[in-house]
Design an enzyme around this catalytic site. Structure first.
Site, PDB file in Angstrom:
ATOM      1  N   GLY A 124      71.700  31.455  24.813  1.00  0.00           N
ATOM      2  CA  GLY A 124      71.432  30.307  25.659  1.00  0.00           C
ATOM      3  C   GLY A 124      72.580  29.331  25.765  1.00  0.00           C
ATOM      4  O   GLY A 124      72.350  28.123  25.908  1.00  0.00           O
TER       5      GLY A 124
ATOM      6  N   ASN B  93      74.721  29.202  28.286  1.00  0.00           N
ATOM      7  CA  ASN B  93      74.694  28.711  29.669  1.00  0.00           C
ATOM      8  C   ASN B  93      73.518  27.750  29.890  1.00  0.00           C
ATOM      9  O   ASN B  93      73.650  26.772  30.617  1.00  0.00           O
ATOM     10  CB  ASN B  93      74.651  29.874  30.670  1.00  0.00           C
ATOM     11  CG  ASN B  93      76.047  30.373  31.003  1.00  0.00           C
ATOM     12  OD1 ASN B  93      76.890  29.608  31.459  1.00  0.00           O
ATOM     13  ND2 ASN B  93      76.287  31.651  30.761  1.00  0.00           N
TER      14      ASN B  93
ATOM     15  N   MET C 115      68.094  39.531  30.479  1.00  0.00           N
ATOM     16  CA  MET C 115      68.545  40.926  30.513  1.00  0.00           C
ATOM     17  C   MET C 115      67.536  41.867  31.167  1.00  0.00           C
ATOM     18  O   MET C 115      67.312  42.977  30.696  1.00  0.00           O
ATOM     19  CB  MET C 115      68.883  41.382  29.086  1.00  0.00           C
ATOM     20  CG  MET C 115      70.019  40.591  28.472  1.00  0.00           C
ATOM     21  SD  MET C 115      71.455  40.425  29.573  1.00  0.00           S
ATOM     22  CE  MET C 115      72.106  42.081  29.429  1.00  0.00           C
TER      23      MET C 115
ATOM     24  N   ILE D  96      66.113  43.442  35.063  1.00  0.00           N
ATOM     25  CA  ILE D  96      66.243  43.551  36.508  1.00  0.00           C
ATOM     26  C   ILE D  96      64.914  43.110  37.121  1.00  0.00           C
ATOM     27  O   ILE D  96      63.856  43.629  36.751  1.00  0.00           O
ATOM     28  CB  ILE D  96      66.594  44.998  36.906  1.00  0.00           C
ATOM     29  CG1 ILE D  96      67.952  45.378  36.301  1.00  0.00           C
ATOM     30  CG2 ILE D  96      66.591  45.147  38.424  1.00  0.00           C
ATOM     31  CD1 ILE D  96      68.227  46.859  36.326  1.00  0.00           C
ATOM     32  N   LEU D  97      64.984  42.154  38.002  1.00  0.00           N
ATOM     33  CA  LEU D  97      63.775  41.618  38.623  1.00  0.00           C
ATOM     34  C   LEU D  97      63.375  42.492  39.810  1.00  0.00           C
ATOM     35  O   LEU D  97      64.219  42.920  40.606  1.00  0.00           O
ATOM     36  CB  LEU D  97      64.015  40.185  39.073  1.00  0.00           C
ATOM     37  CG  LEU D  97      64.253  39.205  37.914  1.00  0.00           C
ATOM     38  CD1 LEU D  97      64.849  37.896  38.416  1.00  0.00           C
ATOM     39  CD2 LEU D  97      62.969  38.952  37.139  1.00  0.00           C
TER      40      LEU D  97
ATOM     41  N   HIS E  12      77.304  35.946  36.233  1.00  0.00           N
ATOM     42  CA  HIS E  12      77.748  37.265  35.766  1.00  0.00           C
ATOM     43  C   HIS E  12      79.208  37.176  35.317  1.00  0.00           C
ATOM     44  O   HIS E  12      80.024  36.569  36.020  1.00  0.00           O
ATOM     45  CB  HIS E  12      77.588  38.289  36.893  1.00  0.00           C
ATOM     46  CG  HIS E  12      77.986  39.671  36.487  1.00  0.00           C
ATOM     47  ND1 HIS E  12      77.171  40.473  35.715  1.00  0.00           N
ATOM     48  CD2 HIS E  12      79.107  40.386  36.723  1.00  0.00           C
ATOM     49  CE1 HIS E  12      77.796  41.625  35.499  1.00  0.00           C
ATOM     50  NE2 HIS E  12      78.966  41.601  36.106  1.00  0.00           N
TER      51      HIS E  12
ATOM     52  N   THR F 209      69.318  38.992  44.493  1.00  0.00           N
ATOM     53  CA  THR F 209      68.620  39.784  45.505  1.00  0.00           C
ATOM     54  C   THR F 209      68.132  41.066  44.838  1.00  0.00           C
ATOM     55  O   THR F 209      68.317  41.244  43.630  1.00  0.00           O
ATOM     56  CB  THR F 209      69.566  40.119  46.680  1.00  0.00           C
ATOM     57  OG1 THR F 209      70.710  40.808  46.152  1.00  0.00           O
ATOM     58  CG2 THR F 209      70.012  38.859  47.409  1.00  0.00           C
TER      59      THR F 209
ATOM     60  N   ASP G 228      73.270  42.204  40.757  1.00  0.00           N
ATOM     61  CA  ASP G 228      74.637  41.660  40.821  1.00  0.00           C
ATOM     62  C   ASP G 228      75.291  41.830  42.193  1.00  0.00           C
ATOM     63  O   ASP G 228      76.517  41.931  42.299  1.00  0.00           O
ATOM     64  CB  ASP G 228      75.535  42.302  39.738  1.00  0.00           C
ATOM     65  CG  ASP G 228      75.014  42.058  38.326  1.00  0.00           C
ATOM     66  OD1 ASP G 228      74.273  41.080  38.124  1.00  0.00           O
ATOM     67  OD2 ASP G 228      75.355  42.845  37.431  1.00  0.00           O
TER      68      ASP G 228
HETATM   69  N1  3YE Z   1      67.660  41.412  38.986  1.00  0.00           N
HETATM   70  C1  3YE Z   1      67.863  41.600  40.316  1.00  0.00           C
HETATM   71  N2  3YE Z   1      69.039  41.246  40.913  1.00  0.00           N
HETATM   72  C2  3YE Z   1      70.089  40.693  40.226  1.00  0.00           C
HETATM   73  N3  3YE Z   1      68.712  40.606  36.915  1.00  0.00           N
HETATM   74  C3  3YE Z   1      69.917  40.102  36.627  1.00  0.00           C
HETATM   75  C4  3YE Z   1      70.693  40.002  37.764  1.00  0.00           C
HETATM   76  C5  3YE Z   1      69.903  40.500  38.811  1.00  0.00           C
HETATM   77  C6  3YE Z   1      68.670  40.882  38.244  1.00  0.00           C
HETATM   78  O1  3YE Z   1      71.131  40.382  40.823  1.00  0.00           O
HETATM   79  N4  3YE Z   1      66.886  42.128  41.063  1.00  0.00           N
HETATM   80  C7  3YE Z   1      69.508  45.791  31.517  1.00  0.00           C
HETATM   81  C8  3YE Z   1      70.416  45.236  32.560  1.00  0.00           C
HETATM   82  C9  3YE Z   1      69.885  43.981  33.081  1.00  0.00           C
HETATM   83  C10 3YE Z   1      68.416  46.663  32.123  1.00  0.00           C
HETATM   84  O2  3YE Z   1      68.663  47.549  32.914  1.00  0.00           O
HETATM   85  N5  3YE Z   1      67.183  46.417  31.757  1.00  0.00           N
HETATM   86  C11 3YE Z   1      66.047  47.239  32.146  1.00  0.00           C
HETATM   87  C12 3YE Z   1      65.168  47.442  30.953  1.00  0.00           C
HETATM   88  C13 3YE Z   1      64.806  46.195  30.213  1.00  0.00           C
HETATM   89  C14 3YE Z   1      64.218  46.488  28.824  1.00  0.00           C
HETATM   90  O3  3YE Z   1      63.320  47.339  28.723  1.00  0.00           O
HETATM   91  O4  3YE Z   1      64.608  45.819  27.862  1.00  0.00           O
HETATM   92  C15 3YE Z   1      65.238  46.599  33.259  1.00  0.00           C
HETATM   93  O5  3YE Z   1      64.568  47.346  33.978  1.00  0.00           O
HETATM   94  O6  3YE Z   1      65.263  45.379  33.430  1.00  0.00           O
HETATM   95  C16 3YE Z   1      70.312  39.675  35.272  1.00  0.00           C
HETATM   96  C17 3YE Z   1      71.123  40.743  34.551  1.00  0.00           C
HETATM   97  C18 3YE Z   1      70.261  41.921  34.299  1.00  0.00           C
HETATM   98  C19 3YE Z   1      70.934  42.966  33.468  1.00  0.00           C
END
Ligand code: 3YE
Length: 191
Positions: free
Chosen positions: A12, A14, A91, A93-94, A110, A142, A146
């Site tokens: 945290g 940031n 961490m 992905i939304l 990022h 979006t 990233d």
């Molecule tokens: N979601 C969308 N668009 C974006 N999240 C982040 C940036 C960003 C976003 O620009 N739609 C780790 C990498 C995440 C990962 O893949 N996690 C998986 C599994 C999570 C788990 O089970 O612990 C997932 O599906 O989320 C922020 C950076 C996200 C990096």
């Protein structure tokens, strides 16, 4: 007044820079209403409590899938009348539904000069590639990770003897500058 909620999974730092810049009035007409984490012991939650900000842990393992988890996330965010969602070391992905619900209202930071080095360990990617300049990017979130429209960037030099850690720290200093700056611009309707 803009109601801000921060999503964080880690230390945290940031989050702290946003808190500092709300407290010192650089970001005005905004409240940080809540910090929400997917990690029970995230230090970000401790920071929030210290400032009287609601700290909420939502346990991903209690939900059958991403969509159910995000429904709960939206429900919580709406309880705080959230206008602006900031990802700060969050961490996950939304999914599409979440991103659509808060369209143009989610920012992320990022640690690379996007569109280079998307995804995890961007600093290591930069070192491995051999770039001589890297930096950080504040962008809209979006559907594609990233890849959303860029709001602000700052660059830093990459040195021969950099490690992942030294480069990470150099970039982090700039993150703490440009994230509050981008939030200020957004809050003032200038993005
Ligand atoms: N979601 C969308 N668009 C974006 N999240 C982040 C940036 C960003 C976003 O620009 N739609 C780790 C990498 C995440 C990962 O893949 N996690 C998986 C599994 C999570 C788990 O089970 O612990 C997932 O599906 O989320 C922020 C950076 C996200 C990096």
């Amino acid at each position: 007044v803009v109601n801000i909620a921060v999503l964080a999974s880690g230390r945290g730092t940031n989050l702290q820079s946003i808190i500092n810049n709300v407290e010192n009035g650089y970001i005005h007409d905004a409240n940080i209403k809540a910090v929400i984490s997917d990690v029970r012991d995230a230090h970000a939650l401790e920071r929030a409590k210290k400032y009287g900000i609601s700290a909420v842990f939502i346990d991903p393992s209690e939900f059958s899938d991403k969509s159910e988890y995000e429904k709960e996330l939206i429900k919580k965010l709406e309880e705080f009348n959230t206008d602006l969602v900031l990802l700060a070391g969050f961490m996950r992905i939304l999914g599409n539904k979440f991103v659509r619900f808060y369209k143009h209202r989610i920012l992320n930071i990022h640690p690379s000069l996007l569109p280079a080095f998307k995804g995890l360990r961007a600093q290591k990617q930069a070192l491995d590639y051999g770039v001589k300049v890297s930096g950080c990017t504040v962008h809209y979130v979006t559907e594609d990770m990233d890849s959303g429209p860029i709001i602000l960037q700052e660059c830093v030099p990459v040195y021969e003897d950099d490690t992942e850690e030294t480069l990470e720290n150099r970039i982090l200093q700039e993150e703490h500058e440009i994230y509050p700056e981008a939030v200020k611009l957004w809050v003032e309707g200038k993005v």
